[in-house]
Design an enzyme around this catalytic site. Sequence first.
Site, short mmCIF file in Angstrom:
data_model
loop_
_atom_site.label_atom_id
_atom_site.label_comp_id
_atom_site.label_asym_id
_atom_site.label_seq_id
_atom_site.Cartn_x
_atom_site.Cartn_y
_atom_site.Cartn_z
N LYS A 44 0.83 -1.21 0.00
CA LYS A 44 0.00 0.00 0.00
C LYS A 44 0.86 1.26 0.00
O LYS A 44 0.33 2.36 0.14
CB LYS A 44 -0.91 0.03 1.24
CG LYS A 44 -1.90 -1.10 1.31
CD LYS A 44 -2.86 -0.95 2.48
CE LYS A 44 -2.24 -1.23 3.81
NZ LYS A 44 -3.22 -1.15 4.93
N LYS A 46 2.83 2.18 2.34
CA LYS A 46 2.65 2.73 3.68
C LYS A 46 3.71 2.09 4.58
O LYS A 46 3.96 0.90 4.50
CB LYS A 46 1.25 2.36 4.17
CG LYS A 46 0.84 2.96 5.47
CD LYS A 46 -0.62 2.59 5.75
CE LYS A 46 -1.14 3.39 6.90
NZ LYS A 46 -2.57 3.14 7.13
#
Length: 130
Positions: A44, A46
């Site tokens: 993601k 992230k």
Amino acid sequence: MRRVITYGTFDTLHHGHIRLLRRARELGDYLIVALSTDEFNALKDKTAYFSYDERKQDLEALRYVDLVIPETSWAQKAKDIRLFHADVFCIGDDWAGKFDELKSLWEVTYLERTPGISSTAIRQRIAASA
């Protein structure tokens, strides 16, 4: 027993997370938290400050959380709901509408986020004060 499941990274655990988990638990008798793994977060784009194991231990210490399982993909939600016999899927309202396809099978609830708090904001404030 009414089971509730929610998903998230829950990094830099803060009062907004606690409030969301408390409200999720109030929707039922048993709360399952699917915690994003480090590998899934990387997919993601992230990066969590704390590792999956550290975040899992923090969540397991909270009285609102009954079970923590790994979240490894976007597609696992329907499978998890079936596997863990969840009655309610809930998530923060920043995801409002994104999981409406699950409404035909389960109750879907979007919980209001706590204004003015986020893990990103906490990390930014810490960095600014250093």
